[in-house]
Design a protein around this motif. Structure first.
Motif, mmCIF file in Angstrom:
data_model
loop_
_atom_site.group_PDB
_atom_site.id
_atom_site.type_symbol
_atom_site.label_atom_id
_atom_site.label_comp_id
_atom_site.label_asym_id
_atom_site.label_seq_id
_atom_site.Cartn_x
_atom_site.Cartn_y
_atom_site.Cartn_z
ATOM 1 N N GLY A 1 -20.160 15.732 -31.605
ATOM 2 C CA GLY A 1 -18.805 15.223 -31.713
ATOM 3 C C GLY A 1 -18.772 13.783 -32.169
ATOM 4 N N ALA A 2 -17.591 13.185 -32.094
ATOM 5 C CA ALA A 2 -17.398 11.797 -32.498
ATOM 6 C C ALA A 2 -16.251 11.187 -31.714
ATOM 7 N N GLY A 3 -16.376 9.900 -31.477
ATOM 8 C CA GLY A 3 -15.296 9.134 -30.863
ATOM 9 C C GLY A 3 -15.155 7.812 -31.586
ATOM 10 N N HIS B 1 -23.573 17.150 -23.608
ATOM 11 C CA HIS B 1 -24.063 15.810 -23.946
ATOM 12 C C HIS B 1 -23.979 15.638 -25.455
ATOM 13 N N THR B 2 -23.058 14.794 -25.889
ATOM 14 C CA THR B 2 -22.814 14.587 -27.316
ATOM 15 C C THR B 2 -23.689 13.497 -27.913
ATOM 16 N N LEU C 1 -10.682 11.340 -31.388
ATOM 17 C CA LEU C 1 -11.742 12.166 -30.811
ATOM 18 C C LEU C 1 -11.907 13.488 -31.555
ATOM 19 N N VAL C 2 -13.134 13.860 -31.756
ATOM 20 C CA VAL C 2 -13.503 15.201 -32.205
ATOM 21 C C VAL C 2 -14.623 15.639 -31.278
ATOM 22 N N ILE D 1 -17.060 8.460 -27.082
ATOM 23 C CA ILE D 1 -16.147 9.487 -26.575
ATOM 24 C C ILE D 1 -15.712 9.140 -25.157
ATOM 25 N N GLU D 2 -16.664 8.750 -24.331
ATOM 26 C CA GLU D 2 -16.339 8.462 -22.940
ATOM 27 C C GLU D 2 -15.559 7.159 -22.792
ATOM 28 N N ALA D 3 -15.770 6.207 -23.699
ATOM 29 C CA ALA D 3 -14.923 5.010 -23.695
ATOM 30 C C ALA D 3 -13.479 5.382 -24.005
ATOM 31 N N ALA D 4 -13.287 6.266 -24.986
ATOM 32 C CA ALA D 4 -11.930 6.707 -25.323
ATOM 33 C C ALA D 4 -11.298 7.462 -24.155
#
Length: 404
Positions: free
Chosen positions: A228-230, A332-333, A12-13, A340-343
């Motif tokens: 961000g990123a996931g 809100h990314t 995650l970032v 991200i939310e899955a992670a």
């Protein structure tokens, strides 16, 4: 579904911090990342949720859009967590699937300003390779030396979740053994902020940035733009077991649908979300009564939260699950949100902890009757969780994640 899909690594970032641990701590603490943003000084809405500068990587911004830098950092963490070394795998058996809503929009805006101000000679020779929508996946595949399927998905704010679904389908089809899947976006730009402000989607609480993002709250007035990123590492369970990797969670099922209703508004009855949930449950051979927790899309807009809350209340009427939205902390990314939310859902399962929904203090008529966790994180065993992602264009995705 045939063979189980294991999640063996996450990265995650986010505006909550660089790395899964930093983000998880921020989300569990309910610590909003929204701040006044000097880069948005000329935009009607001047608040955003920015990723810490350290995640951009020293000396690399001239080559990559910020969203790609976030992705590369998150992927490295996910692979380390999965105990995978690109130097040791069969590269043709590794897939890369990345979701994005806007590609390298920041690069495009910057280079367009240069073109108008100084002419074609001022453009960077890296302009196309930085902003084209497919290039995040392309750069990640190049970085990893992965020569299997390399795909980019774009379903607006559901893009990251769509990438995970696509990766699972590739694994089940036998087209790869490992899939590095996720989402990234860096849409905190003057154009994007101004455009979202024009639609009325952004919170106008410029005087109170920390209290601006209020998912499901009676006083919500829009989302805060984030970035961000996931990244998740996915493998068939048998492949993970063969290399003695312990799954963090299983992708038990997934569903997707289209509203075919309106370019930006969700179906007022939540028909698409309900259909995607039904597909996900059927694919997992589970019922709504099995779902312990919902990681909601929860944007903080009046319409989205009302529709989603109503759907949750009615879908899970017999056994209400706990509900949370990370957007109170992270904003809100966009195309990264689903990944991200899955992670975060994987971490909820692994830690037995449901993070609070920051700034949720008072329900309204549409959110009454659902168990929105607020105030503090709640200890709770979670065996099956649903992660919702919705996007402009009527895109709906639901991921079901379960304990190993």
């Amino acid at each position: 579904m045939s063979e189980q899909i294991a999640v063996t690594g996450t990265g995650l970032v986010t505006p909550g911090g660089t790395g899964a641990v930093a983000t998880w701590e921020a989300v569990c603490a309910g610590r909003p990342a929204a701040r006044t943003d000097p880069a948005l000084a000329d935009v009607p809405v001047r608040i955003s949720c920015r990723v810490p500068p350290t995640a951009r990587g020293p000396g690399r911004l001239w080559r990559f859009d910020a969203g790609t830098l976030f992705l590369l950092t998150a992927a490295r963490e996910a692979l380390a967590a999965a105990r995978l070394d690109p130097a040791e795998w069969a590269p043709e058996r590794v897939a890369v699937v990345v979701g994005t809503a806007a590609g390298g929009i920041g690069t495009l805006e910057t280079q367009h300003r240069r073109l108008l101000a100084s002419g074609p000679g001022a453009l960077s020779p890296m302009t196309l390779s930085a902003f084209l929508p497919n290039m995040a996946a392309g750069h990640l595949a190049l970085e990893l030396g992965a020569t299997g399927p390399s795909l980019q998905t774009s379903t607006a704010c559901a893009s990251g979740a769509t990438a995970i679904i696509t990766a699972a389908l590739l694994l089940r089809a036998g087209l790869c053994d490992i899939a590095v899947a996720g989402g990234t976006d860096a849409m905190v730009t003057p154009l994007c902020a101004a455009a979202f402000a024009k639609t009325g989607a952004l919170s106008r609480r410029g005087h109170d940035p920390l209290g601006a993002s209020r998912p499901f709250d009676r006083d919500r007035d829009g989302f805060v733009l984030g970035e961000g990123a996931g990244v998740l590492v996915l493998e068939r369970r048998s492949h993970a077991e063969a290399r003695r990797a312990r799954p963090l969670a299983l992708l038990a099922g997934h569903g997707s649908s289209g509203d075919a209703y309106h370019p930006t508004a969700p179906h007022p009855g939540g028909a698409g979300l309900r259909a995607a949930t039904g597909s996900a449950l059927a694919s997992a051979d589970r019922s709504a009564d099995d779902v312990d927790h919902v990681n909601a899309h929860g944007t903080g807009t009046t319409l989205n939260d009302a529709v989603e809350a109503t759907a949750i209340r009615e879908l899970y009427a017999r056994r209400p699950p706990t509900v949370t939205s990370a957007k109170g902390v992270l904003g809100h990314t966009m195309g990264a949100a689903g990944a991200i939310e899955a992670a975060l859902t994987v971490l909820t399962i692994a830690c037995g902890t449901v993070p609070p929904t920051a700034n949720f203090t008072t329900p309204d008529a549409t959110t009454e009757g659902i168990d929105v966790v607020s105030g503090a994180a709640r200890q709770q065993p979670v065996r099956l969780a649903a992660s919702h992602s919705l996007g402009f264009g009527g895109h709906n995705t639901v991921l079901l994640l379960s304990v190993d």
